[in-house]
Scaffold this active site. Structure first.
Site, PDB file in Angstrom:
ATOM      1  N   GLY A  11      -2.564 -19.817  -9.939  1.00  0.00           N
ATOM      2  CA  GLY A  11      -3.221 -18.522 -10.167  1.00  0.00           C
ATOM      3  C   GLY A  11      -4.542 -18.478  -9.419  1.00  0.00           C
ATOM      4  N   GLY A  14      -6.714 -15.130  -8.663  1.00  0.00           N
ATOM      5  CA  GLY A  14      -7.273 -14.323  -9.750  1.00  0.00           C
ATOM      6  C   GLY A  14      -8.781 -14.439  -9.849  1.00  0.00           C
ATOM      7  N   ILE A  38       1.272 -16.602  -6.991  1.00  0.00           N
ATOM      8  CA  ILE A  38       2.560 -15.936  -6.758  1.00  0.00           C
ATOM      9  C   ILE A  38       2.511 -15.060  -5.500  1.00  0.00           C
ATOM     10  CG2 ILE A  38       2.097 -13.872  -8.162  1.00  0.00           C
ATOM     11  CD1 ILE A  38       5.013 -14.377  -9.305  1.00  0.00           C
ATOM     12  N   TYR A 146      -0.991 -10.515 -25.799  1.00  0.00           N
ATOM     13  CA  TYR A 146      -1.811 -11.535 -25.133  1.00  0.00           C
ATOM     14  C   TYR A 146      -2.407 -12.498 -26.171  1.00  0.00           C
ATOM     15  CZ  TYR A 146      -5.887 -13.197 -22.390  1.00  0.00           C
ATOM     16  OH  TYR A 146      -6.846 -13.941 -21.751  1.00  0.00           O
ATOM     17  N   LYS A 150      -1.717 -16.462 -26.620  1.00  0.00           N
ATOM     18  CA  LYS A 150      -2.783 -17.465 -26.514  1.00  0.00           C
ATOM     19  C   LYS A 150      -2.866 -18.314 -27.788  1.00  0.00           C
ATOM     20  CE  LYS A 150      -4.310 -16.876 -22.351  1.00  0.00           C
ATOM     21  NZ  LYS A 150      -4.104 -17.946 -21.357  1.00  0.00           N
TER      22      LYS A 150
END
Ligand code: AKB
Length: 320
Positions: A11, A14, A38, A146, A150
């Site tokens: 990632g 980001g 990605i 989310y 988490k």
């Protein structure tokens, strides 16, 4: 670093990933920190970010190939859908946020890698959590996809540590604010956009209401906390779910008032959308005394100091 292997950041394009790659490369050297995302990059971009690999973390086979190819020993797993985007694609968010984590934890369980960093969030808390100075251990009934992912991830991290001795470490980030990279898909993103819009247009329409106080943190503090945690002696890391972490807390009205010190004509208007309900379910401030005591965490940036950094640096960037 050949005897210790390399570090893989998943990632890396980001908001946090880009800054973490830069911080890690300063410590370990560019060639020892593998960026992956990605996103397909063109040749020029690959050169700019190299070593870089295109990776969908849900593809466990490709992940294993990269780990073997570079002798990866530490993974920072940052690929996830954040709070607002996850509400739009709940099942995809669940798949990415959970199975991405399992793919990485399993590599550590099988002893292919030594250490894992995985970010949690203040989103693990919910409407029944005490909202002021939220303690490390408290009621957690998140009501967003989310937040549920988490919280579940935290339980699994602790489980892998207890059952399989996986050295996994984690922080519950508040909203992260930096000038080098753009956020995407979060409820706290307004606190980055507001600086950009102040500089460009002298005005901002906020998607949260004026008194919505949330915990926030300047990116430099977040990077420092992450690297400090990962470099701490394992004996000091008693919490293997995730540590509360605090920097500052403010509302849209308060950040707007700080920005007015630089742009006296700055105007803010409020047009709350679906993100308001998410923000209303989260804490207003966080008690991070456990992190402070166990591995020496201490933030350096408050709203005033952060605003100065944001405005000076963004002005340079935008004028360029
Ligand atoms: C979000 O707003 O979703 C994130 C977070 C607090 O985890 N910035």
């Amino acid at each position: 670093m050949s005897t210790q292997g390399t570090v893989l950041v998943i990632g890396s394009s980001g908001q946090l990933g880009a800054e973490l790659v830069a911080g890690l490369r300063q410590i370990y050297g560019r060639e020892n920190v593998i960026a992956s995302d990605i996103k397909d990059m063109d040749k020029e971009q690959i050169k700019e970010f190299a070593p870089y690999e295109t990776l969908n973390v849900l593809n466990a086979k490709r992940l294993y190939e990269i780990v073997r190819k570079y002798d990866v020993k530490q993974i920072y797993l940052l690929a996830a859908l954040l709070s607002a985007t996850a509400e739009k694609s709940p099942m995809f968010a669940w798949d990415l946020n959970m199975n991405g984590l399992f793919n990485v934890l399993d590599l550590a369980k099988e002893k292919h890698i030594d250490k894992v960093y995985w970010p949690s969030s203040i989103a693990v808390f919910g409407p029944t959590t005490p909202r002021i100075n939220t303690p490390q251990f408290t009621i957690m009934e998140p009501n967003t996809v989310y937040g549920i992912s988490k919280q579940t991830g935290e339980r699994w991290c602790e489980y892998y540590f207890n059952k399989y001795a996986v050295d996994v470490r984690s922080l519950r980030y508040p909203g992260l604010i930096g000038w080098k990279t753009a956020p995407g898909g979060g409820t706290t993103d307004y606190a980055v956009h507001i600086y950009h819009e102040a500089i460009k247009n002298n005005s901002y329409e906020c998607f949260l209401s004026e008194n919505t106080t949330l915990p926030m943190m300047f990116m430099d503090d977040a990077i420092k906390a992450t690297l400090d945690l990962m470099h701490s002696n394992p004996e000091k890391i008693k919490v293997r779910s995730s540590y509360n972490l605090a920097g500052m807390s403010f509302s849209p009205k308060e950040i707007a008032s700080e920005i007015k010190n630089y742009f006296p004509e700055f105007q803010i208007t409020y047009n709350p959308d679906s993100r308001q309900a998410i923000a209303d379910s989260w804490p207003q401030s966080i008690d991070d005394s456990v992190a402070r005591k166990e591995w020496g965490w201490k933030p350096s940036f408050d709203l005033k100091k952060m605003s100065e950094e944001m405005i000076v640096n963004l002005k340079n960037e935008i004028v360029k």
